[in-house]
Design a protein around this motif. Structure first.
Motif, PDB file in Angstrom:
ATOM      1  N   PHE A 100       0.548  -1.478   0.189  1.00  0.00           N
ATOM      2  CA  PHE A 100       0.244   0.057  -0.255  1.00  0.00           C
ATOM      3  C   PHE A 100       0.595   1.023  -0.435  1.00  0.00           C
ATOM      4  O   PHE A 100       1.869   1.527   0.219  1.00  0.00           O
ATOM      5  CB  PHE A 100      -0.786   0.218   1.310  1.00  0.00           C
ATOM      6  N   CYS A 137      -6.415   0.350  -7.042  1.00  0.00           N
ATOM      7  CA  CYS A 137      -5.060   0.655  -6.437  1.00  0.00           C
ATOM      8  C   CYS A 137      -4.044   2.430  -6.745  1.00  0.00           C
ATOM      9  O   CYS A 137      -3.606   1.914  -7.859  1.00  0.00           O
ATOM     10  CB  CYS A 137      -4.330   0.321  -5.946  1.00  0.00           C
ATOM     11  N   CYS A 139      -2.081   4.328  -6.668  1.00  0.00           N
ATOM     12  CA  CYS A 139      -0.990   4.516  -5.960  1.00  0.00           C
ATOM     13  C   CYS A 139       0.309   3.494  -6.961  1.00  0.00           C
ATOM     14  O   CYS A 139       1.099   3.703  -7.409  1.00  0.00           O
ATOM     15  CB  CYS A 139      -0.119   4.465  -5.070  1.00  0.00           C
ATOM     16  N   GLY A 140      -0.482   2.187  -7.477  1.00  0.00           N
ATOM     17  CA  GLY A 140       0.109   1.380  -8.270  1.00  0.00           C
ATOM     18  C   GLY A 140       0.723   0.047  -7.709  1.00  0.00           C
ATOM     19  O   GLY A 140       2.003   0.347  -7.229  1.00  0.00           O
ATOM     20  N   ALA A 141      -0.150   0.074  -6.397  1.00  0.00           N
ATOM     21  CA  ALA A 141       0.954  -1.165  -5.251  1.00  0.00           C
ATOM     22  C   ALA A 141       0.727  -2.934  -6.273  1.00  0.00           C
ATOM     23  O   ALA A 141       0.416  -3.395  -5.310  1.00  0.00           O
ATOM     24  CB  ALA A 141       0.060  -0.969  -3.635  1.00  0.00           C
ATOM     25  N   TYR A 142      -0.115  -2.667  -7.060  1.00  0.00           N
ATOM     26  CA  TYR A 142      -0.554  -3.989  -7.561  1.00  0.00           C
ATOM     27  C   TYR A 142       0.464  -4.996  -7.023  1.00  0.00           C
ATOM     28  O   TYR A 142       0.051  -6.073  -7.127  1.00  0.00           O
ATOM     29  CB  TYR A 142      -0.677  -3.526  -8.942  1.00  0.00           C
ATOM     30  N   GLN A 143       1.515  -4.701  -8.172  1.00  0.00           N
ATOM     31  CA  GLN A 143       2.578  -5.643  -7.575  1.00  0.00           C
ATOM     32  C   GLN A 143       3.140  -6.026  -6.533  1.00  0.00           C
ATOM     33  O   GLN A 143       3.080  -7.542  -6.390  1.00  0.00           O
ATOM     34  CB  GLN A 143       4.035  -5.261  -8.625  1.00  0.00           C
ATOM     35  N   GLU A 144       2.878  -5.426  -5.215  1.00  0.00           N
ATOM     36  CA  GLU A 144       3.017  -5.521  -4.292  1.00  0.00           C
ATOM     37  C   GLU A 144       1.866  -5.859  -3.393  1.00  0.00           C
ATOM     38  O   GLU A 144       1.815  -6.934  -3.003  1.00  0.00           O
ATOM     39  CB  GLU A 144       3.042  -4.337  -2.874  1.00  0.00           C
ATOM     40  N   ILE A 145       1.213  -5.725  -3.756  1.00  0.00           N
ATOM     41  CA  ILE A 145      -0.494  -6.625  -3.503  1.00  0.00           C
ATOM     42  C   ILE A 145      -0.257  -8.158  -3.833  1.00  0.00           C
ATOM     43  O   ILE A 145      -0.591  -8.888  -3.040  1.00  0.00           O
ATOM     44  CB  ILE A 145      -1.451  -6.346  -4.102  1.00  0.00           C
ATOM     45  N   ARG A 146      -0.513  -8.067  -5.247  1.00  0.00           N
ATOM     46  CA  ARG A 146      -0.671  -9.405  -5.494  1.00  0.00           C
ATOM     47  C   ARG A 146       0.965 -10.928  -4.673  1.00  0.00           C
ATOM     48  O   ARG A 146      -0.161 -11.531  -4.100  1.00  0.00           O
ATOM     49  CB  ARG A 146       0.374  -9.852  -6.669  1.00  0.00           C
TER      50      ARG A 146
END
Lengths: 155, 276, 765
Positions: A100, A137, A139-146
């Motif tokens: 996040f 999101c 902020c683009g936290a998609y990679q970390e979220i995955r």
């Protein structure tokens, strides 16, 4: 017209009976009446997912549910995930993976992730993508979220 | 905050009585189109009749007639219902592309078709499955083919006092495969720029297209070319769809691109179901 | 440099627990007291004289407390060019401009009352294309441009729609073209986009019974809000308190002042009440900043060996209806107009032009995405015409240590070539993977766009037990400022990070910070925090020396204890030192320890008004993006197969957060490359919600391979420089270059939507 109705429901494990405005959405009720402000408003048309909560075990956009509709139902919000101050495994994984940034979409994102892990114990990237595609999101936290959701599933 | 009265219906009669007698009454099943529409000023609801928990509308079952999908059944329930996956995969695929997962936990098939958007992702699949819409109301019940259900953008054949009780995927089921192909701007949660459903029956195909006309439409010319005239050049067959559709230009795509994409997706869909 | 302990490690975010539990408080989450709700009435024409506003029905509506119009707001507001009305006064200049504001006891009553306000307009001809707007016969949007107050580094042309003309002349451009073997000239277009943070703009204002104004705001820059409000409303600064909570995404749209002023006159009418305004998504999209569209013409001269000898760049920016902030984007793009390349001869004209579109303003990248799009696309053309590898053209012309920027500033601490090479290696540059597949690379550079004296400051309070509070005026909008600044404090103080507390700003208690913009906070605020820590540490040593009767030079501090390096038995705990230290005789030595630090750039200058030469950059951050795509030639759908991003952070203070920024910026860039474009019809914003304006989602975001390059920034704290905006800049050109490689088709605009790509393929046939 400002019609009110009495409803009974469970919120984060607690039984409640309340008078609600029939014109209010569940989102507004959660924030303004239950004062559970972890659930966020971002678009009010079901496109951003910031208001995602679980109703009878399923994730829903609380901006697209009327408050009166939760009569007899069980509501889980982000505030219901911690028990005695202990974070749940998804919350911990979100911290470990810095999943996040601004944190505004995070409660909704975590609720969607929780619902996913309840129905799919070991999700693939594709499962995660499908389950969370309704949670924006910026902020683009998609990679970390995955990564966080995968890690949480293994705990 | 919105201005309306809310009635949680005890039974269907109460629902269609209100729909019949009062003005500006809207049924609430999933609410995902209704609440957005009320907020945006599209629906000026004075009374909302909540039908979502009526047991007769929650039916999702297979019987000797076929698969019965009650009006309050959600799209997620449909997309994971085994008989639908086994016999009507095209519908499962269409249902799966509506909105996001949380939306599909609320949104219903009946709502998707009653809202009558030309881009409704379940409409074209229902058309190629020859679905029947069971309508109920104070004047009795009637059944309408899905092919006759849509009248125009946002308009359907329901009369005042009527609502959709269920949708039937009738037996005999198609013995071939079906596919729903959707073009959208992002390939993610998005409305269809063009949506194409193709279903094979024996060696024949049925094709329907969304977001290319005032209502979802069957690509009759394509079906005729393939099924009756034995057209083997599927690109040529698909190009005949131009006679069946009349797309407009909007924020999601131009008329020209929609014509093109309808052709491409129809050809690909037929190739897929015929395993070309 | 001594070995680092905290800086360079991925410590847990300071805001982590609050944010994953939903307990992090954003503005709308606070209950502050009895509240009134404000709502705007918006214009329904894009350009028109206000003939009449009838507010009587609205005032009479149940629950309504007050209705105000533009005449109740006499002063304008603006950061650089004071051209903006809080509420339109005599005329409206864009569709959706606020013309009146209502305060009511409920949101519902306010919304209903807004519908009862009747406004009559005399519609004026509008202008929606800045190129048209520059013409002599264009309708004038700001008749009084000549009388507006302006920071004297901008050059408006009164009597026209040009709000700023930035000129840059470096070397001899004619000579440069004469030396060239090939001259390439192309036009480019970048459309408007929107920030769409998931949290919209919000503000709550209370006019205290004692005359003190308190503003809770989603502002990225509370000190600037205070400054602008103080000026507009003629209130001394000590009577204004601005509090920023956590911010749910900024990306530039919450810079400067935005919604706060709308509710101040309402608050003044009802002392003691909180008057709150919460923009809905639609209001947020059409009523706040939009990224300015850019129409540009770029001409480069290049020798056969690939060396660029001359560049002529004309940029025409759609400033929208108000350009109070936008004028500086136009300036920044102008003085940076060679991108990441060392070009000896440059002629640039960058125009900020008023139109009747939504207000242009700052967005992540601050003009660099738009301006460097042209550069990075044109390099591909150069490579094609000379038959040289485009990576090679970038290597030949890329800035190195000692290169000069367009403004003539010498850059130091640069390893742009390493950034390029890193992404090239990652995506397997030079290997063609198949038909309809292509690879692309683009580079980037950006310095913070800020006034030459934009300052920062910090206070560190050492508690009696040796723990510390860091007080700064920067805001936390996701970038990780709280964590990074704490790490710098921890490093400099030698106090463990878990013994350091830090909070979001409150102008009554936290010291001055110009703005949390421009990727500058790690550097500027970081420097002041480091100085404050050093100041506090100096006090610790001085007090310890006095207490222990030992020369300071013999003392060392390990975070818990100060002791003599000569005799470890001579020692004192931090508690003894920090808790109003006294000698064994009882005589006091020193009171509480308060460290202070401030920072103002000393390496920046004004720019020559005719040539644009000078030192506009505090520091320069370089980077590169590489992409591999596959295009479906039938549908035009672009699938990104590989995405690699490298950024030169100098020193990553927190590598995990540095990567977060790198990923986030790359994703935002990819979203603009493929999907995002605000569409207008004669000033009416058509796609103003998330159904119509699509951004990246998790399922269309590919995996990103990210690389942090570390070429230390000599004057940055521990060698660090800011990287927040930069990762976005090169993404659109890298993706477009890859698509061009796949299809052998030029794209001079983005987003590369399926339809646009399909159409280009048809046009080529």
């Amino acid at each position: 017209m400002s019609e009110k109705m009495a409803i009974s429901f469970t919120v984060n494990g607690n039984r409640e009976t309340r008078e609600v405005e029939v014109g209010h959405t569940l989102l507004k009720f959660i924030r303004d009446e239950l004062h559970l402000t972890g659930t966020k408003s971002g678009c009010e048309i079901g496109e951003c997912g910031a208001c995602t909560v679980m109703l009878d075990g399923k994730p829903v956009n609380s901006c697209l549910v009327l408050a009166v509709e939760i009569d007899g139902k069980e509501l889980l919000t982000i505030e219901g995930l911690t028990e005695n101050g202990e974070l749940d495994r998804i919350q911990k994984a979100f911290i470990d993976h810095a999943a996040f940034q601004c944190g505004y979409c995070t409660p909704g994102m975590i609720m969607s992730a929780r619902a996913l892990l309840e129905r799919t114990a070991n999700p693939t990237d594709e499962d995660i993508n499908q389950a969370l595609s309704g949670n924006l999101c910026r902020c683009g936290a998609y990679q970390e979220i995955r990564e966080a959701v995968k890690a949480a599933s293994k705990k | 905050m919105l201005n309306y009265s809310y009635v949680k219906c005890k039974d269907l009669t109460q629902a269609y009585d209100l729909l019949e007698k009062e003005e500006q009454v809207y049924p609430l099943a999933g609410g995902t189109d209704l609440i957005v529409g009320m907020r945006g000023g599209k629906f000026a609801a004075k009374i909302i009749v909540d039908i979502k928990d009526l047991p007769e509308l929650k039916i999702l079952e297979e019987n000797d007639q076929g698969i019965v999908i009650g009006a309050a059944v959600t799209l997620n329930e449909i997309a994971t219902f085994k008989p639908i996956i086994d016999h009507a995969l095209v519908l499962a695929e269409g249902a799966h592309t509506v909105g996001s997962y949380p939306i599909r936990n609320r949104a219903t098939l009946a709502g998707n078709i009653c809202n009558a958007s030309p881009a409704a992702d379940t409409a074209a699949p229902l058309m190629v499955l020859n679905a029947q819409v069971k309508i109920t109301g104070s004047h009795g019940k009637r059944t309408v083919s899905i092919n006759e259900f849509f009248v125009g953008p946002g308009q359907n054949v329901l009369k005042k006092g009527e609502l959709v009780e269920s949708v039937l995927i009738p037996r005999p089921y198609p013995n071939g495969t079906g596919v729903y192909l959707k073009a959208s701007r992002t390939g993610s949660v998005d409305l269809a720029t063009v949506g194409v459903a193709v279903q094979s029956w024996d060696n024949k195909v049925q094709v329907a297209v969304g977001a290319v006309a005032a209502t979802p439409v069957r690509a009759i010319s394509v079906e005729k070319a393939v099924n009756e005239n034995g057209e083997k050049d599927l690109a040529r067959a698909a190009s005949l769809a131009r006679d069946d559709i009349s797309p407009i230009t909007d924020l999601r795509g131009s008329r020209e691109y929609r014509y093109h994409m309808a052709e491409v997706l129809i050809r690909r869909g037929i190739e897929k179901v015929m395993e070309v | 440099m001594a070995e680092l302990k905290t800086v360079g490690t991925s410590v847990q975010r300071k805001d982590a627990i609050e944010k994953v539990t939903g307990s992090a408080q954003f503005i709308e989450d606070r209950y502050m007291g009895p509240m009134l709700h404000a709502k705007m009435k918006k214009s329904t024409v894009a350009h028109g004289k206000i003939k009449n506003i009838n507010i009587e029905k609205a005032k009479a509506h149940p629950g309504v407390k007050a209705v105000l119009t533009g005449k109740d707001y006499p002063n304008k507001i603006g950061l650089y060019l004071i051209d903006r009305d809080f509420l339109a006064i005599e005329k409206v200049r864009f569709w959706g401009e606020p013309v009146a504001v209502v305060a009511a006891v409920t949101e519902k009553a306010a919304a209903e009352a807004v519908e009862l306000i009747e406004v009559e307009y005399d519609e004026l001809p509008g202008v929606f294309d800045p190129r048209e707007s520059m013409k002599d016969d264009a309708p004038i949007i700001h008749e009084d441009l000549g009388s507006y107050e302006i920071v004297p580094i901008f050059y408006p042309k009164p009597g026209t729609n040009i709000a700023n003309h930035f000129k840059l002349r470096k070397g001899d451009v004619e000579k440069g073209f004469a030396e060239a073997d090939v001259v390439i000239e192309k036009e480019y277009y970048v459309p408007q986009m929107q920030h769409v943070p998931i949290e919209t703009h919000k503000a709550a204002v209370q006019w205290g019974l004692d005359g003190k104004l308190t503003v809770w705001s989603t502002a990225q820059s509370p000190n600037v809000v205070r400054q602008l409000l103080a000026k507009s409303f003629d209130i001394p600064m000590h009577k204004i308190r601005v509090i920023s909570s956590y911010i749910g995404g900024g990306f530039g749209c919450k810079a400067g002042a935005s919604v706060e002023g709308l509710v101040i006159p309402l608050a003044k009418m009802f002392p003691g009440y909180i008057v709150r305004i919460v923009f809905n998504r639609e209001e947020d999209m059409q009523g706040t900043f939009t990224r300015q569209a850019l129409f540009s013409k770029l001409k480069t001269g290049v020798r056969k060996d690939g060396r660029i000898t001359a560049l002529e760049y004309e940029m025409i920016w759609d400033g929208g209806a108000y350009t109070e902030y936008g004028v500086n984007i136009v300036r920044a793009a102008g003085y940076s107009s060679t991108g990441a390349y060392d070009i000896p001869n440059v002629k640039t004209d960058s125009y900020c032009v008023y139109t009747n579109n939504s207000i242009g303003g700052p967005v992540r990248g601050f003009g660099m995405c738009e301006m460097q799009w042209g550069i990075e696309r044109q390099i591909e053309e150069i490579a094609k015409q000379l038959d040289i590898d485009p990576l090679e053209v970038r290597m030949i012309n890329g800035m190195k240590k000692g290169s000069t920027t367009a403004a003539g500033q010498v850059v130091q601490d640069v390893d742009y070539h390493k950034c390029l090479k890193t992404v090239a290696d990652q995506i397997g540059w030079g290997k063609k993977e198949g038909k309809f597949r292509g690879k692309g690379i683009a580079g980037l550079v950006k310095c913070p766009a800020q006034p030459s004296n934009a300052a920062s400051s910090a206070i560190i309070r050492i508690n009696e037990d040796g723990t510390a509070h860091v007080m700064i005026g920067a805001t936390e909008m996701g970038q990780g400022m709280l964590t990074v600044i704490s790490q710098i404090a921890s490093e400099a103080l030698n106090i463990p990070i878990d013994k350091i507390d830090i909070k979001v700003p409150d102008t009554d208690f936290t010291p001055y910070e110009w703005q949390s913009v421009g990727s500058r906070i790690t550097y500027t605020c970081g420097t002041s925090v480091k100085r404050a820590a050093e100041d506090a540490l100096g006090q610790i040593y001085r007090i310890a020396a006095d207490l222990l009767e030992t020369p300071q030079a013999d003392l060392t501090f390990d975070g818990k204890m100060v002791y003599s390096t000569k005799d470890p038995e001579i020692k004192a705990t931090i508690r003894e030192i920090a808790d109003s230290c006294k000698k064994c005789t009882g005589e006091g030595i020193a009171g509480p320890i308060i460290g202070r630090g401030s920072f103002v750039p000393t390496n920046m200058t004004n720019l020559d008004p005719e040539t644009g030469q000078g030192n506009p950059g505090l520091f320069y951050c370089f980077g590169a993006t590489g992409a591999e795509v596959e295009v479906d030639p039938e549908t035009g759908v672009v699938t990104v197969l590989q995405l690699a991003a490298a950024i030169d952070a100098g020193q990553a203070v927190n590598p995990q957060l540095c990567k977060s920024q790198l990923h986030g910026g790359t994703i935002m860039g990819l979203s603009t490359a493929l999907y995002e474009e605000v569409k207008f019809d004669k000033g009416v914003m058509l796609n103003r919600n998330f159904t119509d304006y699509k951004i990246s989602t998790i399922d269309n975001t590919p995996h990103i391979e990210s690389f942090i390059i570390e070429t230390p920034e000599t004057n940055g704290p521990y060698g660090a420089r800011g990287i927040g905006e930069q990762p976005m800049i090169a993404v659109a050109p890298a993706v477009a270059n890859a698509v061009c490689d796949a299809l052998d088709i030029e794209f001079n605009t983005f987003p590369l939507t399926p339809e646009k790509v399909w159409k280009a393929i048809q046009d080529k046939k």
